[in-house]
Design a protein around this motif. Structure first.
Motif, PDB file in Angstrom:
ATOM      1  N   ARG A  65     -86.467 -17.097  75.426  1.00 55.88           N
ATOM      2  CA  ARG A  65     -85.656 -16.893  74.305  1.00 55.88           C
ATOM      3  C   ARG A  65     -86.447 -16.908  72.825  1.00 55.88           C
ATOM      4  NH1 ARG A  65     -80.175 -19.629  73.858  1.00 55.88           N
ATOM      5  NH2 ARG A  65     -81.699 -21.457  73.474  1.00 55.88           N
ATOM      6  N   ALA A  66     -87.194 -17.863  72.731  1.00 56.33           N
ATOM      7  CA  ALA A  66     -87.972 -18.009  71.512  1.00 56.33           C
ATOM      8  C   ALA A  66     -89.074 -17.030  71.206  1.00 56.33           C
ATOM      9  CB  ALA A  66     -88.640 -19.401  71.321  1.00 56.33           C
ATOM     10  N   ARG A  67     -89.453 -16.486  72.318  1.00 60.86           N
ATOM     11  CA  ARG A  67     -90.604 -15.514  72.389  1.00 60.86           C
ATOM     12  C   ARG A  67     -90.186 -13.864  72.659  1.00 60.86           C
ATOM     13  NH1 ARG A  67     -95.696 -17.614  73.102  1.00 60.86           N
ATOM     14  NH2 ARG A  67     -96.300 -15.488  72.365  1.00 60.86           N
ATOM     15  N   GLN A  68     -88.919 -13.680  72.822  1.00 56.45           N
ATOM     16  CA  GLN A  68     -88.354 -12.394  73.257  1.00 56.45           C
ATOM     17  C   GLN A  68     -88.736 -11.290  72.520  1.00 56.45           C
ATOM     18  OE1 GLN A  68     -84.002 -12.061  73.030  1.00 56.45           O
ATOM     19  NE2 GLN A  68     -83.849 -13.445  71.304  1.00 56.45           N
ATOM     20  N   ALA A  69     -88.907 -11.409  71.188  1.00 59.88           N
ATOM     21  CA  ALA A  69     -89.732 -10.290  70.126  1.00 59.88           C
ATOM     22  C   ALA A  69     -91.001 -10.077  70.796  1.00 59.88           C
ATOM     23  CB  ALA A  69     -89.387 -10.738  68.921  1.00 59.88           C
ATOM     24  N   ASP A  70     -91.571 -11.204  71.033  1.00 58.20           N
ATOM     25  CA  ASP A  70     -93.130 -11.168  71.551  1.00 58.20           C
ATOM     26  C   ASP A  70     -93.133 -10.249  72.801  1.00 58.20           C
ATOM     27  OD1 ASP A  70     -94.098 -12.441  69.267  1.00 58.20           O
ATOM     28  OD2 ASP A  70     -93.943 -14.227  69.974  1.00 58.20           O
ATOM     29  N   VAL A  71     -92.239 -10.383  73.681  1.00 58.11           N
ATOM     30  CA  VAL A  71     -92.220 -10.067  74.878  1.00 58.11           C
ATOM     31  C   VAL A  71     -92.064  -8.506  75.051  1.00 58.11           C
ATOM     32  CG1 VAL A  71     -91.193  -9.796  77.201  1.00 58.11           C
ATOM     33  CG2 VAL A  71     -91.877 -12.144  76.106  1.00 58.11           C
ATOM     34  N   ALA A  72     -90.710  -8.165  74.219  1.00 58.85           N
ATOM     35  CA  ALA A  72     -90.504  -6.870  73.914  1.00 58.85           C
ATOM     36  C   ALA A  72     -91.539  -6.227  73.548  1.00 58.85           C
ATOM     37  CB  ALA A  72     -89.305  -6.777  73.244  1.00 58.85           C
ATOM     38  N   GLY A  73     -92.199  -6.711  72.237  1.00 57.10           N
ATOM     39  CA  GLY A  73     -93.104  -5.936  71.328  1.00 57.10           C
ATOM     40  C   GLY A  73     -94.288  -5.605  72.375  1.00 57.10           C
ATOM     41  N   TYR A  74     -94.857  -6.761  73.146  1.00 56.93           N
ATOM     42  CA  TYR A  74     -96.042  -6.617  74.104  1.00 56.93           C
ATOM     43  C   TYR A  74     -95.800  -5.488  75.090  1.00 56.93           C
ATOM     44  CZ  TYR A  74     -99.358  -7.457  77.737  1.00 56.93           C
ATOM     45  OH  TYR A  74    -100.440  -7.430  78.479  1.00 56.93           O
ATOM     46  N   ALA A  75     -94.599  -5.624  75.852  1.00 55.02           N
ATOM     47  CA  ALA A  75     -94.359  -4.473  76.640  1.00 55.02           C
ATOM     48  C   ALA A  75     -94.221  -2.842  76.056  1.00 55.02           C
ATOM     49  CB  ALA A  75     -93.221  -4.803  77.413  1.00 55.02           C
ATOM     50  N   LEU A  76     -93.698  -2.771  75.150  1.00 58.46           N
ATOM     51  CA  LEU A  76     -93.183  -1.681  74.567  1.00 58.46           C
ATOM     52  C   LEU A  76     -94.317  -0.869  74.036  1.00 58.46           C
ATOM     53  CD1 LEU A  76     -89.587  -1.832  73.282  1.00 58.46           C
ATOM     54  CD2 LEU A  76     -90.371  -1.039  75.624  1.00 58.46           C
ATOM     55  N   ALA A  77     -95.368  -1.873  73.669  1.00 63.40           N
ATOM     56  CA  ALA A  77     -96.571  -1.098  72.753  1.00 63.40           C
ATOM     57  C   ALA A  77     -97.690  -0.723  74.068  1.00 63.40           C
ATOM     58  CB  ALA A  77     -97.480  -2.130  72.195  1.00 63.40           C
ATOM     59  N   ARG A  78     -97.381  -0.956  75.264  1.00 63.18           N
ATOM     60  CA  ARG A  78     -98.108  -0.272  76.387  1.00 63.18           C
ATOM     61  C   ARG A  78     -97.402   0.683  77.307  1.00 63.18           C
ATOM     62  NH1 ARG A  78     -99.334  -5.044  74.304  1.00 63.18           N
ATOM     63  NH2 ARG A  78    -101.590  -5.693  74.218  1.00 63.18           N
ATOM     64  N   LEU A  79     -96.442   1.341  76.756  1.00 65.36           N
ATOM     65  CA  LEU A  79     -95.742   2.569  77.251  1.00 65.36           C
ATOM     66  C   LEU A  79     -95.708   3.566  76.470  1.00 65.36           C
ATOM     67  CD1 LEU A  79     -94.175   3.494  79.859  1.00 65.36           C
ATOM     68  CD2 LEU A  79     -92.228   2.478  78.904  1.00 65.36           C
ATOM     69  N   LYS A  80     -96.011   4.415  76.808  1.00 65.98           N
ATOM     70  CA  LYS A  80     -95.798   5.923  76.001  1.00 65.98           C
ATOM     71  C   LYS A  80     -94.950   7.014  76.900  1.00 65.98           C
ATOM     72  CE  LYS A  80     -99.964   5.184  73.047  1.00 65.98           C
ATOM     73  NZ  LYS A  80    -101.438   5.792  72.556  1.00 65.98           N
ATOM     74  N   LEU A  81     -93.875   7.406  75.975  1.00 68.26           N
ATOM     75  CA  LEU A  81     -93.032   8.642  76.726  1.00 68.26           C
ATOM     76  C   LEU A  81     -93.130   9.703  75.923  1.00 68.26           C
ATOM     77  CD1 LEU A  81     -89.910   6.652  78.044  1.00 68.26           C
ATOM     78  CD2 LEU A  81     -92.038   6.958  79.264  1.00 68.26           C
ATOM     79  N   SER A  82     -93.336  10.957  76.461  1.00 68.44           N
ATOM     80  CA  SER A  82     -93.139  12.045  75.947  1.00 68.44           C
ATOM     81  C   SER A  82     -92.415  12.946  76.463  1.00 68.44           C
ATOM     82  CB  SER A  82     -94.639  12.400  75.397  1.00 68.44           C
ATOM     83  OG  SER A  82     -95.535  12.691  76.247  1.00 68.44           O
ATOM     84  N   SER A  83     -92.036  14.065  75.922  1.00 66.88           N
ATOM     85  CA  SER A  83     -91.301  15.119  76.609  1.00 66.88           C
ATOM     86  C   SER A  83     -91.615  16.722  76.162  1.00 66.88           C
ATOM     87  CB  SER A  83     -89.937  15.059  76.634  1.00 66.88           C
ATOM     88  OG  SER A  83     -89.083  16.210  77.264  1.00 66.88           O
ATOM     89  N   ASP A  84     -92.059  17.373  76.754  1.00 62.85           N
ATOM     90  CA  ASP A  84     -92.388  18.794  76.443  1.00 62.85           C
ATOM     91  C   ASP A  84     -93.622  18.858  75.442  1.00 62.85           C
ATOM     92  OD1 ASP A  84     -90.764  19.802  78.530  1.00 62.85           O
ATOM     93  OD2 ASP A  84     -89.124  19.444  76.933  1.00 62.85           O
ATOM     94  N   GLY A  85     -94.401  17.815  75.390  1.00 58.80           N
ATOM     95  CA  GLY A  85     -95.360  17.583  74.457  1.00 58.80           C
ATOM     96  C   GLY A  85     -95.032  16.720  73.046  1.00 58.80           C
ATOM     97  N   ALA A  86     -93.831  16.520  72.931  1.00 55.88           N
ATOM     98  CA  ALA A  86     -93.486  15.643  71.950  1.00 55.88           C
ATOM     99  C   ALA A  86     -93.275  14.000  72.144  1.00 55.88           C
ATOM    100  CB  ALA A  86     -92.280  16.031  71.066  1.00 55.88           C
ATOM    101  N   ALA A  87     -93.584  13.221  71.458  1.00 56.37           N
ATOM    102  CA  ALA A  87     -93.486  11.832  71.835  1.00 56.37           C
ATOM    103  C   ALA A  87     -91.989  11.472  71.732  1.00 56.37           C
ATOM    104  CB  ALA A  87     -94.207  10.952  70.838  1.00 56.37           C
ATOM    105  N   CYS A  88     -91.595  10.341  72.479  1.00 52.86           N
ATOM    106  CA  CYS A  88     -90.299   9.828  72.417  1.00 52.86           C
ATOM    107  C   CYS A  88     -90.396   8.526  72.119  1.00 52.86           C
ATOM    108  CB  CYS A  88     -89.665  10.114  73.965  1.00 52.86           C
ATOM    109  SG  CYS A  88     -89.368  11.650  74.425  1.00 52.86           S
ATOM    110  N   PRO A  89     -90.207   8.079  70.890  1.00 53.53           N
ATOM    111  CA  PRO A  89     -90.418   6.715  70.354  1.00 53.53           C
ATOM    112  C   PRO A  89     -89.361   5.606  71.084  1.00 53.53           C
ATOM    113  CG  PRO A  89     -90.262   8.152  68.512  1.00 53.53           C
ATOM    114  CD  PRO A  89     -89.800   8.872  69.742  1.00 53.53           C
TER     115      PRO A  89
END
Length: 375
Positions: A65-89
């Motif tokens: 729990r003390a590191r949940q922001a770090d865990v979420a930040g680490y994971a989401l920084a390593r995934l990119k989604l896009s649709s029809d050529g435009a990024a989905c933040p």
């Protein structure tokens, strides 16, 4: 000395003793974007973020729990989604949770992906943990309506384009053939088991002296390999099908431990032979265990019942193609070296002992548990 050198080369394989590193990513359509749930193993996060703050070998909920922001930040920084050529933040959507899978505790990262318009296709670029573990896989499922597309992303295939208008049976079949090939090549325990069975194929025991001598011709070696590989294939196909269809279910730890034990048995049989002319029987009996191991891969994909037949057949075809490729590389080289002391002593005896040693490390980890745990 040759055996020692071989041991030094193969000993790092002991680090691959646990179940292959996987994460599970679920993406569902939501308006003009997606909602996502990403399960990442705590043991993998510990490697990169050091969650075990007090270093006592056990990760507590308070430490997570003390590191949940770090865990979420680490994971989401390593995934990119896009649709029809435009990024989905991507945006983290909820507090971190912890769930248990068959192989341990996982952190759950919930998030949303906002696209500019209603998506017709989805591009996924997955980069989690590949810099630390090239064998890591991202098991991705898009959609929860029973027709969602299963993807297995790896360091060599980390991007994919998903049509949100359905997945044809032939395309699903092709994906599962690719997944089966990847699994057999990345499954070091399966490969070493197969290698242990194949090493004696270019030798035969002289009936008068009891010594191992080279086979007379290449055809004799091929016939022996066909018997061994066919028995292994038939056996693991039976249990893979039975487990995938839900007819038999065994605990993951028991299966993985038994697979490690089967590698030990196959390797030691080359040094202290008690199943010389009946190695194909050993391949069949021990291959039954490996089928349950293959089935765990399909279980991780959470495939809809309607696609199970195509998926099962495609994955099995991929496994067999992966095996045949390994045999095609091994057999000619072994045949050329069969009469040399290097093959009979360093590779057959020394190599088999090293394989048994590595498998003992696997068995200890799988049966008794080694490493950081979650409490």
């Amino acid at each position: 000395m040759k055996a020692v050198a071989l041991a030094l080369l193969l000993f790092p394989l002991a680090a691959l003793a646990h179940k292959p590193s996987d994460s599970y990513l679920h993406l569902d359509r939501s308006g003009t974007g997606f909602t996502g749930r990403w399960d990442v193993a705590l043991r993998d996060l510990e490697e990169v973020l050091v969650l075990d703050a007090d270093g006592n070998g056990a990760i507590t909920w308070g430490e997570v729990r003390a590191r949940q922001a770090d865990v979420a930040g680490y994971a989401l920084a390593r995934l990119k989604l896009s649709s029809d050529g435009a990024a989905c933040p991507l945006t983290s959507a909820a507090a971190l949770r912890v769930v248990r899978h068959s192989d341990g505790a996982y952190a759950v990262v919930d998030f949303t992906a906002a696209c500019a318009a209603v998506p017709r296709t989805l591009d996924v670029d997955y980069a989690l943990l590949f810099d630390r573990d090239p064998q890591h896989r991202g098991i991705v499922r898009v959609g929860s309506d029973g027709a969602g597309e299963p993807l297995v992303l790896s360091a060599t295939r980390h991007t994919a384009r998903v049509s949100l208008e359905g997945l044809s049976p032939w395309r699903r079949f092709g994906q599962m053939v690719h997944s089966g090939i990847e699994h057999i090549w990345a499954g070091v325990d399966h490969l070493l088991f197969l290698l242990a069975l194949l090493l004696p194929s270019v030798l035969q025991r002289d009936r008068e002296t009891g010594r191992l001598v080279p086979v007379a011709d290449f055809g004799a070696a091929v016939r022996d390999v066909v018997k061994v590989v066919s028995a292994f294939t038939l056996a693991h196909s039976l249990t893979l099908s039975a487990a995938a269809l839900g007819w038999v279910s065994l605990p993951s730890r028991w299966v993985e431990s038994a697979i490690a034990a089967s590698v030990i048995v196959a390797a030691l049989n080359n040094v202290f032979p008690w199943m010389d002319r009946t190695r194909w029987l050993a391949a069949f009996a021990l291959g039954l265990l490996h089928g349950f191991g293959f089935a765990s891969v399909l279980a991780d994909l959470e495939l809809p019942a309607g696609s199970l037949a195509v998926t099962l057949f495609g994955f099995n075809v991929g496994v067999e193609l992966g095996q045949l490729a390994c045999v095609a590389v091994f057999l000619p080289v072994a045949y050329l070296l069969r009469a040399t002391p290097v093959y009979r002593r360093a590779l057959l005896v020394g190599g088999s002992m090293v394989i048994a040693l590595v498998a003992c490390a696997w068995f200890a980890e799988r049966a008794f548990g080694v490493g950081v745990s979650f409490i």
